[in-house]
Motif scaffolding. Structure first.
Motif, PDB file in Angstrom:
ATOM      1  N   UNK A 176     -13.163 -85.116   7.140  1.00 37.18           N
ATOM      2  CA  UNK A 176     -13.564 -85.443   5.785  1.00 37.18           C
ATOM      3  C   UNK A 176     -12.436 -86.033   4.960  1.00 37.18           C
ATOM      4  N   UNK A 177     -12.698 -86.228   3.671  1.00 39.53           N
ATOM      5  CA  UNK A 177     -11.768 -86.936   2.795  1.00 39.53           C
ATOM      6  C   UNK A 177     -10.436 -86.220   2.627  1.00 39.53           C
ATOM      7  N   UNK A 178     -10.404 -84.892   2.810  1.00 37.23           N
ATOM      8  CA  UNK A 178      -9.141 -84.155   2.670  1.00 37.23           C
ATOM      9  C   UNK A 178      -8.070 -84.681   3.626  1.00 37.23           C
ATOM     10  N   UNK A 179      -8.495 -85.173   4.779  1.00 43.85           N
ATOM     11  CA  UNK A 179      -7.530 -85.651   5.775  1.00 43.85           C
ATOM     12  C   UNK A 179      -6.702 -86.810   5.250  1.00 43.85           C
ATOM     13  N   UNK A 180      -7.242 -87.585   4.323  1.00 42.50           N
ATOM     14  CA  UNK A 180      -6.494 -88.712   3.760  1.00 42.50           C
ATOM     15  C   UNK A 180      -5.273 -88.241   2.983  1.00 42.50           C
ATOM     16  N   UNK A 181      -5.317 -87.007   2.476  1.00 49.18           N
ATOM     17  CA  UNK A 181      -4.179 -86.442   1.750  1.00 49.18           C
ATOM     18  C   UNK A 181      -3.189 -85.764   2.686  1.00 49.18           C
ATOM     19  N   UNK A 182      -3.706 -85.107   3.727  1.00 46.97           N
ATOM     20  CA  UNK A 182      -2.858 -84.262   4.551  1.00 46.97           C
ATOM     21  C   UNK A 182      -1.991 -85.031   5.525  1.00 46.97           C
ATOM     22  N   UNK A 196      -6.734 -90.596  -3.166  1.00 50.35           N
ATOM     23  CA  UNK A 196      -6.992 -89.871  -4.415  1.00 50.35           C
ATOM     24  C   UNK A 196      -8.406 -90.155  -4.918  1.00 50.35           C
ATOM     25  N   UNK A 197      -8.835 -91.398  -4.807  1.00 54.32           N
ATOM     26  CA  UNK A 197     -10.177 -91.757  -5.258  1.00 54.32           C
ATOM     27  C   UNK A 197     -11.242 -90.951  -4.529  1.00 54.32           C
ATOM     28  N   UNK A 198     -11.130 -90.884  -3.210  1.00 52.93           N
ATOM     29  CA  UNK A 198     -12.131 -90.174  -2.423  1.00 52.93           C
ATOM     30  C   UNK A 198     -12.159 -88.692  -2.757  1.00 52.93           C
ATOM     31  N   UNK A 199     -10.987 -88.109  -2.944  1.00 50.13           N
ATOM     32  CA  UNK A 199     -10.952 -86.675  -3.217  1.00 50.13           C
ATOM     33  C   UNK A 199     -11.360 -86.356  -4.645  1.00 50.13           C
ATOM     34  N   UNK A 200     -11.207 -87.293  -5.561  1.00 48.63           N
ATOM     35  CA  UNK A 200     -11.782 -87.100  -6.894  1.00 48.63           C
ATOM     36  C   UNK A 200     -13.305 -87.197  -6.839  1.00 48.63           C
ATOM     37  N   UNK A 201     -13.812 -88.092  -6.010  1.00 51.97           N
ATOM     38  CA  UNK A 201     -15.271 -88.168  -5.842  1.00 51.97           C
ATOM     39  C   UNK A 201     -15.807 -86.852  -5.289  1.00 51.97           C
ATOM     40  N   UNK A 202     -15.051 -86.208  -4.399  1.00 45.92           N
ATOM     41  CA  UNK A 202     -15.439 -84.880  -3.904  1.00 45.92           C
ATOM     42  C   UNK A 202     -15.530 -83.861  -5.036  1.00 45.92           C
ATOM     43  N   UNK A 203     -14.746 -84.057  -6.075  1.00 48.03           N
ATOM     44  CA  UNK A 203     -14.713 -83.109  -7.189  1.00 48.03           C
ATOM     45  C   UNK A 203     -15.756 -83.429  -8.258  1.00 48.03           C
TER      46      UNK A 203
END
Length: 262
Positions: free
Chosen positions: A21-27, A63-70
C-alpha cells in the motif's frame, strides 16, 4: 519455426505499493523523508470532510498518496512527467483520491485553476530550488482558501552536511539543484509575513540520528535500506533529547502559516 522471443524483463516500479500500500512509498526512502511525514501528520490530522490539499513539488507522490489515505482530496504538482506518471499509477493501484497534473512551480501564479482552491498547501524541500522565493511564497498563498494552511519544509542554513554536495557550491541559476544552502527561522518568517501569511509555528525536523543514518543509507546505495532498517527506531527515541542537550541542528526547518480569514 523459432519460438517467439520472450519480452524483456521490466522491474515493477510500484511493486512495494502493490504489496504493502501507499505507506511503502514513505518507508523505502531515507529518514529525512520519514521525518517530514511526521511533521505533516502533526499538522494535517485525519479528516472526514475531504478537504482539498495541494502538494507543490510532489516528487513521486509519497506525501500526496498518504494524505489521501488520511481523507484529503489531493492534487500533486510537478514538472517531471515520469514522476507524475508513477504517482498517478500508484494512486490507481491504491484507489486513492489523488490527481497528478504536470506543472512548474515557478509558473504557479499563472495557473488560475489552482487559485483559492485548497484548505492546505504543502511545499516540502522545494523553495530552496527556486531563485524567486518571494514570488513562490505569494503564489502558494494565492492557492489557499481564506483560513487555509501552508505546511512547508526546507533545509536549515545551519545544517551539518550529510554529503559533500550539501556544502555547495550552489548555482546562481535554476539547474534542478539547490540555489541556496537553506533558511533561518527569521528568513522564513520574513517570506511568509511578506506574502501576507500569519506564522503559526516555525520548528525543525531530522536530527542527529536521522542525519547519520541517511548518510549511511546513501553510502550503501540500494542496500542502504536494509543496512539502516534495524536502527530506524533511534531517531524517534533520541533525536529530540540530543537536540536539547547538545544543540545539534535539525537538517530542515518547518513552517506552518495560515491565510487570514478576514
Amino acid at each position: 519455426m523459432s519460438a517467439p522471443a520472450k519480452p524483456p524483463f521490466r522491474f515493477d516500479r510500484s511493486l512495494l505499493i502493490r504489496l504493502f500500500g501507499a505507506r511503502a512509498a514513505l518507508l523505502h526512502g531515507d529518514l529525512l523523508m520519514l521525518d517530514r511525514w511526521g511533521f505533516v501528520k502533526r499538522h494535517m490530522p485525519r479528516t472526514g470532510n475531504a478537504e482539498a490539499a495541494f502538494d507543490v513539488g510532489c516528487g513521486t507522490g509519497a506525501f500526496s498518496l498518504n494524505l489521501a489515505r488520511r481523507g484529503y482530496r489531493v492534487t500533486g504538482l510537478s514538472w517531471d512527467e515520469r514522476n507524475q506518471a508513477v504517482a498517478q499509477e500508484r494512486a490507481a493501484i491504491c484507489a486513492l483520491p489523488a490527481d497528478f497534473p504536470i506543472g512548474d512551480a515557478r509558473q504557479l501564479g499563472a495557473m488560475e485553476q489552482h487559485k483559492a482552491r485548497y484548505e492546505y498547501v504543502l511545499s516540502l524541500e522545494n523553495i530552496e530550488h527556486i531563485l524567486d522565493d518571494r514570488k513562490l511564497m505569494r503564489d502558494l498563498k494565492a492557492c489557499l482558501k481564506s483560513g487555509g494552511w501552508l505546511v512547508l519544509s526546507t533545509p536549515n542554513k545551519d545544517y551539518r552536511a550529510i554529503t559533500g554536495v550539501d556544502n555547495g557550491p550552489f548555482p546562481t541559476e535554476e539547474t534542478g539543484w539547490h540555489v541556496r544552502r537553506g533558511y533561518t527561522a527569521a528568513m522564513l518568517r520574513e517570506l511568509a509575513e511578506g506574502a501576507g501569511l500569519v506564522v503559526e509555528q516555525i520548528g525543525g525536523c531530522s536530527g542527529f540520528f536521522s542525519q547519520k543514518l541517511t548518510t549511511l543509507m546513501r553510502k550503501f546505495g540500494r542496500l542502504g535500506f536494509l543496512v539502516t532498517f534495524p536502527m530506524r527506531i533511534l531517531p524517534l527515541l533520541l533525536d529530540r533529547p540530543i537536540a536539547r542537550l547538545f544543540g545539534y541542528a535539525d537538517y530542515s526547518l518547518t513552517l506552518v502559516a495560515y491565510k487570514p480569514r478576514f
